[in-house]
Motif scaffolding. Structure first.
Motif, PDB file in Angstrom:
ATOM      1  N   ARG A   4      15.307   1.093  -3.120  1.00  0.00           N
ATOM      2  CA  ARG A   4      14.037   1.765  -2.855  1.00  0.00           C
ATOM      3  C   ARG A   4      12.861   0.891  -3.295  1.00  0.00           C
ATOM      4  O   ARG A   4      12.976   0.125  -4.252  1.00  0.00           O
ATOM      5  CB  ARG A   4      13.969   3.110  -3.582  1.00  0.00           C
ATOM      6  N   THR A   5      11.735   1.020  -2.597  1.00  0.00           N
ATOM      7  CA  THR A   5      10.517   0.344  -3.039  1.00  0.00           C
ATOM      8  C   THR A   5       9.865   1.203  -4.117  1.00  0.00           C
ATOM      9  O   THR A   5       9.643   2.402  -3.924  1.00  0.00           O
ATOM     10  CB  THR A   5       9.549   0.120  -1.872  1.00  0.00           C
ATOM     11  N   VAL A   6       9.562   0.592  -5.262  1.00  0.00           N
ATOM     12  CA  VAL A   6       9.125   1.329  -6.451  1.00  0.00           C
ATOM     13  C   VAL A   6       7.917   0.642  -7.064  1.00  0.00           C
ATOM     14  O   VAL A   6       7.890  -0.592  -7.196  1.00  0.00           O
ATOM     15  CB  VAL A   6      10.253   1.397  -7.510  1.00  0.00           C
ATOM     16  N   LEU A   7       6.933   1.437  -7.446  1.00  0.00           N
ATOM     17  CA  LEU A   7       5.820   0.960  -8.260  1.00  0.00           C
ATOM     18  C   LEU A   7       5.887   1.663  -9.608  1.00  0.00           C
ATOM     19  O   LEU A   7       5.846   2.895  -9.669  1.00  0.00           O
ATOM     20  CB  LEU A   7       4.474   1.246  -7.592  1.00  0.00           C
ATOM     21  N   LEU A   8       6.015   0.897 -10.667  1.00  0.00           N
ATOM     22  CA  LEU A   8       6.061   1.418 -12.036  1.00  0.00           C
ATOM     23  C   LEU A   8       4.702   1.189 -12.677  1.00  0.00           C
ATOM     24  O   LEU A   8       4.297   0.038 -12.905  1.00  0.00           O
ATOM     25  CB  LEU A   8       7.157   0.708 -12.830  1.00  0.00           C
ATOM     26  N   ALA A   9       3.983   2.259 -12.948  1.00  0.00           N
ATOM     27  CA  ALA A   9       2.633   2.170 -13.513  1.00  0.00           C
ATOM     28  C   ALA A   9       2.662   2.592 -14.973  1.00  0.00           C
ATOM     29  O   ALA A   9       3.088   3.703 -15.291  1.00  0.00           O
ATOM     30  CB  ALA A   9       1.662   3.057 -12.733  1.00  0.00           C
ATOM     31  N   ASP A  10       2.208   1.713 -15.851  1.00  0.00           N
ATOM     32  CA  ASP A  10       2.163   1.990 -17.285  1.00  0.00           C
ATOM     33  C   ASP A  10       0.721   1.966 -17.752  1.00  0.00           C
ATOM     34  O   ASP A  10       0.056   0.927 -17.669  1.00  0.00           O
ATOM     35  CB  ASP A  10       2.988   0.952 -18.047  1.00  0.00           C
ATOM     36  N   SER A  11       0.253   3.100 -18.252  1.00  0.00           N
ATOM     37  CA  SER A  11      -1.155   3.174 -18.655  1.00  0.00           C
ATOM     38  C   SER A  11      -1.429   2.519 -19.990  1.00  0.00           C
ATOM     39  O   SER A  11      -2.562   2.136 -20.281  1.00  0.00           O
ATOM     40  CB  SER A  11      -1.606   4.636 -18.712  1.00  0.00           C
ATOM     41  N   ALA A  12      -0.391   2.384 -20.842  1.00  0.00           N
ATOM     42  CA  ALA A  12      -0.527   1.759 -22.161  1.00  0.00           C
ATOM     43  C   ALA A  12      -1.575   2.450 -23.015  1.00  0.00           C
ATOM     44  O   ALA A  12      -2.261   1.814 -23.816  1.00  0.00           O
ATOM     45  CB  ALA A  12      -0.850   0.263 -22.036  1.00  0.00           C
ATOM     46  N   THR A  13      -1.697   3.766 -22.872  1.00  0.00           N
ATOM     47  CA  THR A  13      -2.652   4.518 -23.678  1.00  0.00           C
ATOM     48  C   THR A  13      -1.947   5.130 -24.879  1.00  0.00           C
ATOM     49  O   THR A  13      -0.736   5.325 -24.878  1.00  0.00           O
ATOM     50  CB  THR A  13      -3.310   5.630 -22.852  1.00  0.00           C
ATOM     51  N   ASP A  53       0.810  -1.217   0.000  1.00  0.00           N
ATOM     52  CA  ASP A  53       0.000   0.000   0.000  1.00  0.00           C
ATOM     53  C   ASP A  53       0.843   1.267   0.000  1.00  0.00           C
ATOM     54  O   ASP A  53       0.320   2.351  -0.251  1.00  0.00           O
ATOM     55  CB  ASP A  53      -0.928   0.013   1.223  1.00  0.00           C
ATOM     56  N   HIS A  54       2.139   1.134   0.303  1.00  0.00           N
ATOM     57  CA  HIS A  54       3.001   2.305   0.371  1.00  0.00           C
ATOM     58  C   HIS A  54       4.332   2.011  -0.298  1.00  0.00           C
ATOM     59  O   HIS A  54       4.897   0.916  -0.138  1.00  0.00           O
ATOM     60  CB  HIS A  54       3.240   2.712   1.828  1.00  0.00           C
ATOM     61  N   TYR A  55       4.837   3.009  -1.053  1.00  0.00           N
ATOM     62  CA  TYR A  55       6.113   2.883  -1.754  1.00  0.00           C
ATOM     63  C   TYR A  55       6.970   4.101  -1.474  1.00  0.00           C
ATOM     64  O   TYR A  55       6.461   5.181  -1.162  1.00  0.00           O
ATOM     65  CB  TYR A  55       5.884   2.774  -3.267  1.00  0.00           C
ATOM     66  N   ASP A  56       8.268   3.898  -1.629  1.00  0.00           N
ATOM     67  CA  ASP A  56       9.148   5.059  -1.605  1.00  0.00           C
ATOM     68  C   ASP A  56       8.864   5.958  -2.803  1.00  0.00           C
ATOM     69  O   ASP A  56       8.785   7.184  -2.675  1.00  0.00           O
ATOM     70  CB  ASP A  56      10.619   4.628  -1.639  1.00  0.00           C
ATOM     71  N   VAL A  57       8.717   5.321  -3.993  1.00  0.00           N
ATOM     72  CA  VAL A  57       8.558   6.090  -5.234  1.00  0.00           C
ATOM     73  C   VAL A  57       7.509   5.433  -6.124  1.00  0.00           C
ATOM     74  O   VAL A  57       7.532   4.217  -6.322  1.00  0.00           O
ATOM     75  CB  VAL A  57       9.889   6.191  -6.010  1.00  0.00           C
ATOM     76  N   MET A  58       6.619   6.240  -6.631  1.00  0.00           N
ATOM     77  CA  MET A  58       5.702   5.830  -7.696  1.00  0.00           C
ATOM     78  C   MET A  58       6.211   6.435  -8.996  1.00  0.00           C
ATOM     79  O   MET A  58       6.447   7.652  -9.071  1.00  0.00           O
ATOM     80  CB  MET A  58       4.288   6.330  -7.409  1.00  0.00           C
ATOM     81  N   VAL A  59       6.396   5.619 -10.026  1.00  0.00           N
ATOM     82  CA  VAL A  59       6.798   6.102 -11.340  1.00  0.00           C
ATOM     83  C   VAL A  59       5.587   6.008 -12.259  1.00  0.00           C
ATOM     84  O   VAL A  59       5.085   4.907 -12.523  1.00  0.00           O
ATOM     85  CB  VAL A  59       7.972   5.282 -11.916  1.00  0.00           C
ATOM     86  N   ALA A  60       5.115   7.149 -12.734  1.00  0.00           N
ATOM     87  CA  ALA A  60       3.951   7.202 -13.618  1.00  0.00           C
ATOM     88  C   ALA A  60       4.440   7.272 -15.060  1.00  0.00           C
ATOM     89  O   ALA A  60       4.963   8.299 -15.497  1.00  0.00           O
ATOM     90  CB  ALA A  60       3.082   8.407 -13.294  1.00  0.00           C
ATOM     91  N   GLY A  61       4.316   6.169 -15.783  1.00  0.00           N
ATOM     92  CA  GLY A  61       4.755   6.104 -17.167  1.00  0.00           C
ATOM     93  C   GLY A  61       5.771   5.000 -17.369  1.00  0.00           C
ATOM     94  O   GLY A  61       6.834   5.002 -16.746  1.00  0.00           O
ATOM     95  N   GLY A  62       5.441   4.038 -18.258  1.00  0.00           N
ATOM     96  CA  GLY A  62       6.288   2.867 -18.448  1.00  0.00           C
ATOM     97  C   GLY A  62       7.116   2.894 -19.706  1.00  0.00           C
ATOM     98  O   GLY A  62       7.479   1.834 -20.225  1.00  0.00           O
ATOM     99  N   GLY A  63       7.453   4.101 -20.214  1.00  0.00           N
ATOM    100  CA  GLY A  63       8.354   4.207 -21.350  1.00  0.00           C
ATOM    101  C   GLY A  63       9.804   4.211 -20.880  1.00  0.00           C
ATOM    102  O   GLY A  63      10.104   3.907 -19.718  1.00  0.00           O
ATOM    103  N   PRO A  64      10.749   4.560 -21.778  1.00  0.00           N
ATOM    104  CA  PRO A  64      12.166   4.519 -21.404  1.00  0.00           C
ATOM    105  C   PRO A  64      12.517   5.371 -20.189  1.00  0.00           C
ATOM    106  O   PRO A  64      13.314   4.951 -19.346  1.00  0.00           O
ATOM    107  CB  PRO A  64      12.858   5.026 -22.667  1.00  0.00           C
ATOM    108  N   ALA A  65      11.948   6.580 -20.072  1.00  0.00           N
ATOM    109  CA  ALA A  65      12.276   7.436 -18.931  1.00  0.00           C
ATOM    110  C   ALA A  65      11.795   6.815 -17.626  1.00  0.00           C
ATOM    111  O   ALA A  65      12.538   6.745 -16.636  1.00  0.00           O
ATOM    112  CB  ALA A  65      11.666   8.822 -19.117  1.00  0.00           C
ATOM    113  N   GLY A  66      10.549   6.370 -17.594  1.00  0.00           N
ATOM    114  CA  GLY A  66      10.017   5.766 -16.387  1.00  0.00           C
ATOM    115  C   GLY A  66      10.761   4.501 -16.003  1.00  0.00           C
ATOM    116  O   GLY A  66      11.050   4.266 -14.819  1.00  0.00           O
TER     117      GLY A  66
END
Length: 397
Positions: free
Chosen positions: A38-47, A13-26
């Protein structure tokens, strides 16, 4: 691995960092932070439509090695790019070959494959991966954390909290703009592009750029052996119904495209290609990377490279800040600003080389003074922010 064997999505339920965007930068940010513990959640919307026809320059090999993914990401599926052909400033065709490049050849990217492999590498490094997941309603809480809503199609929304957000959402910079940053759009460059039929047995290890009175053309053979043809111009100077007619007037692009079929063409797709940047790259608990931070004209061939570089630097900056380094975020801004200044110098220099149509609006809008470079180019970007690496060295008459 599949969803059936290892479930994707947030595991906490909690992360150090949320990365919004699953392209090369994210992915670069997620890799850097995960390897730092670090605990990281990588979210890719695929839109949005998948990107095609991009070339990765040889110097990107350095960044991929720094990210420890060069072997896995470039192992297969991306044919080599041996250089660039260009007709720019005259009708003569000039070639920049990568044979003398110290980093070897470049690559014609299968971009969906490239991004999938990067996301898999981030997951293998320890990041949680949430695919087809949009990040919504970021709210800064009193305790200094963020609360975000994750939305997945056909599933109930889920709330998570994090200490930092990396905005890698592309040119729209969704998180940064919501947090109060302003995007400065520097021009109106637009890409009109078509993917032509596959040609079995086709081989072409070079990309091709050809300038025109109201813009410039680009073509490259895709890994699928289909051919991408793109026209870059300002939208007030072009009508999409003229795409085929304008293409047939080109000296070099039309012959390259003709074997793939030009008799009947579907309407070209349209995509933004303008230069842009944020007025500030970080704020209270957030940092921008990739096109969200700074977007370059595709003429530079720096899109993917810059995305990797800014993602890596953003990850390093957040990790340093979490360790208490007070100047880490300002150092990030300085590095990206230096790269942007170098890009603008090369961009103006390249456009100044095309002198055949000085009274045409497309060129008059872009042919200001070249100016001074103003700062040392970061080592990771040296050799790719020059007009020569754009493939646009003018053939002297």
């Amino acid at each position: 691995m599949t969803r059936a064997t290892v479930p994707y999505g947030p595991r906490r339920d909690h992360y150090d960092v949320m990365v919004a965007g699953g392209g090369p930068a994210g992915c670069a940010a997620a890799l850097t932070l995960s390897r730092a513990g670090r605990t990281v959640l990588l979210a890719d919307s695929a839109t949005g439509p998948p990107k095609t026809g991009e070339t990765l320059v040889p110097a990107a090999r350095l960044l991929l090695h720094d990210l420890q993914v060069a072997d896995s990401v470039l192992a297969s599926g991306h044919p080599p790019c041996h250089g660039n052909h260009s007709a720019w400033g005259s009708t003569a065709l000039h070639t920049v070959d990568f044979i003398r490049d110290p980093y070897g050849h470049g690559w014609h990217l299968d971009r969906p494959l490239f991004d999938r492999t990067l996301r898999a590498a981030a997951r293998a490094a320890g990041a949680d991966l949430a695919e087809h997941t949009a990040v919504r309603r970021p709210v800064r809480l009193r305790d200094g954390t963020w609360r975000l809503i994750l939305r997945v199609a056909h599933a109930r929304p889920r709330a998570v909290t994090c200490r930092w957000i990396v905005d890698a959402t592309g040119r729209r910079a969704a998180i940064a703009v919501t947090a109060g940053a302003r995007r400065h759009v520097e021009d109106r460059l637009t890409a009109y592009h078509l993917t032509l039929d596959a040609l079995p047995g086709a081989t072409d290890g070079h990309s091709l750029v050809e300038s025109a009175p109201d813009g410039w053309w680009y073509t490259a053979l895709l890994p699928s052996r289909r051919r991408l043809v793109s026209y870059f111009t300002d939208p007030d100077l072009f009508t999409p119904t003229d795409f085929r007619r304008s293409l047939l007037t080109t000296r070099y692009v039309a012959p390259a495209a003709h074997p793939h079929g030009l008799d009947t063409l579907s309407p070209p797709r349209r995509a933004p290609a303008h230069s842009a940047h944020l007025d500030h790259l970080h704020g209270d608990g957030w940092i921008a990377a990739g096109d969200a931070a700074v977007a370059f004209d595709p003429l530079s061939s720096q899109g993917v490279l810059t995305a990797l570089y800014t993602g890596l630097c953003a990850g390093q900056a957040i990790d340093a800040r979490l360790w208490g380094a007070p100047g880490a975020l300002d150092a990030y801004t300085a590095r990206i600003s230096t790269a942007r200044v170098a890009y603008h110098h090369a961009h103006r220099t390249a456009h100044a080389q095309e002198t055949r149509w000085p009274d045409h609006p497309f060129w008059s809008r872009r042919q200001g003074k070249a100016g001074r470079q103003g700062g040392e180019v970061p080592p990771e970007l040296r050799g790719v922010v020059t007009a020569g690496q754009m493939g646009l060295s003018r053939e002297e008459s």
